[in-house]
Design an enzyme around this catalytic site. Structure first.
Site, PDB file in Angstrom:
ATOM      1  N   GLU A 193       9.122 -46.072 -31.358  1.00 54.59           N
ATOM      2  CA  GLU A 193       9.404 -44.992 -30.181  1.00 54.59           C
ATOM      3  C   GLU A 193      10.719 -45.184 -29.536  1.00 54.59           C
ATOM      4  OE1 GLU A 193       5.342 -44.290 -28.328  1.00 54.59           O
ATOM      5  OE2 GLU A 193       5.817 -46.221 -27.850  1.00 54.59           O
TER       6      GLU A 193
ATOM      7  N   HIS B 159      10.722 -48.065 -21.136  1.00 51.46           N
ATOM      8  CA  HIS B 159       9.355 -47.622 -21.578  1.00 51.46           C
ATOM      9  C   HIS B 159       8.336 -48.730 -21.529  1.00 51.46           C
ATOM     10  CE1 HIS B 159       5.965 -45.961 -23.582  1.00 51.46           C
ATOM     11  NE2 HIS B 159       5.809 -46.825 -24.550  1.00 51.46           N
TER      12      HIS B 159
ATOM     13  N   HIS C 272       3.889 -50.080 -20.946  1.00 50.25           N
ATOM     14  CA  HIS C 272       2.570 -49.899 -20.867  1.00 50.25           C
ATOM     15  C   HIS C 272       1.929 -50.442 -19.589  1.00 50.25           C
ATOM     16  CE1 HIS C 272       3.047 -49.964 -25.768  1.00 50.25           C
ATOM     17  NE2 HIS C 272       3.519 -48.780 -25.047  1.00 50.25           N
TER      18      HIS C 272
ATOM     19  N   HIS D  19      -1.211 -44.020 -22.217  1.00 51.27           N
ATOM     20  CA  HIS D  19      -0.284 -44.639 -22.802  1.00 51.27           C
ATOM     21  C   HIS D  19       0.776 -45.640 -21.919  1.00 51.27           C
ATOM     22  CE1 HIS D  19       3.075 -44.521 -26.332  1.00 51.27           C
ATOM     23  NE2 HIS D  19       3.201 -45.643 -25.702  1.00 51.27           N
TER      24      HIS D  19
END
Length: 254
Positions: free
Chosen positions: A93, A112, A114, A182
């Site tokens: 990603e 990023h 989760h 996500h």
């Protein structure tokens, strides 16, 4: 909770060829901070735009954030290509980062996660809104991006530039974009501020869920309050960063 990043408490030193030592140090430290406080686990990543080349960015090889060292930091171009992979595995990603940097010249760092606290706000009709001053940046908005709307039923991963471009468009000029089912992508003008925002996005989400569970109307920060509080947070950023850094780089007492 603290603990995950305590396994290897060594002060990171920069070793990536030609890259900025302080920025690499921040990426390593920021990765461990977010692991220490449960915002990331084995998954998630921190990157920084290369201050010497704005068309490149720096990010770890594919590795759990708590385990990242300076030797793991790699250089990428804005197409998501590693400048010199040396056989190392890349994050699938990485296009989250490359396309945000391409779309937002003002962004110098991307995180990023989760985040467990955030996930419910990505799949419900309840907007994530600031409930306290440390998350004041949320007063500008936190849009929800749904990969299914543009790409159908996928594996939910931002695995190419087209998907990354769609995510970056949803982020717009905001600091946070939620990713349906996500997690989130968080940006800032420095690694320190992006990590701060990622951490307090998760904290705010948990507090907001608690406030909603109490029942009645929640009294959120207004846009004006958010702007004023966010300006103050910028002035005291090093206070919390230095505390966090101490906790993930200082060897525990024996």
């Amino acid at each position: 909770m603290p603990g995950a990043a305590c396994q290897d408490r060594q002060t990171p030193t920069a070793s990536a060829s030609g890259a900025d030592a302080a920025v690499i140090d921040d990426i390593v430290t920021g990765s461990r901070i977010l692991a220490e406080y449960g915002v990331v686990d084995a998954f998630g990543h921190v990157s920084a735009r290369d201050p010497k080349n704005p068309d490149h960015f720096l990010m770890s090889r594919s590795l759990a954030p708590a385990l990242v060292t300076s030797d793991d930091i790699m250089e990428f171009d804005l197409d998501g290509n590693a400048v010199d992979a040396k056989g190392r595995t890349l994050f699938l990603e990485r296009f989250i980062h490359s396309e945000i940097y391409r779309a937002r010249p003002d962004v110098m760092a991307v995180v990023h996660t989760h985040s467990p606290g955030v996930i419910p706000f990505t799949i419900s009709q309840t907007m994530l809104r600031p409930v306290f001053h440390n998350a004041a940046f949320l007063a500008a908005g936190a849009p929800v991006w749904d990969i299914r709307k543009a790409f159908g039923e996928t594996d939910m991963l931002v695995r190419n530039a087209d998907i990354g471009k769609s995510l970056a468009a949803a982020l717009g000029d905001k600091s946070v974009v939620l990713m349906r089912g996500h997690g989130d992508a968080v940006v800032g003008p420095s690694v320190k501020l992006a990590v701060f925002r990622a951490y307090y996005t998760d904290v705010n989400a948990r507090l907001q869920s608690q406030a909603i569970a109490l029942g009645g109307e929640v009294n959120y920060l207004t846009a004006a309050e958010g702007a004023k509080a966010d300006a103050i947070n910028l002035q005291v950023l090093d206070r919390v960063w230095n505390l966090w850094k101490m906790r993930v780089t200082t060897a525990p007492a024996k």
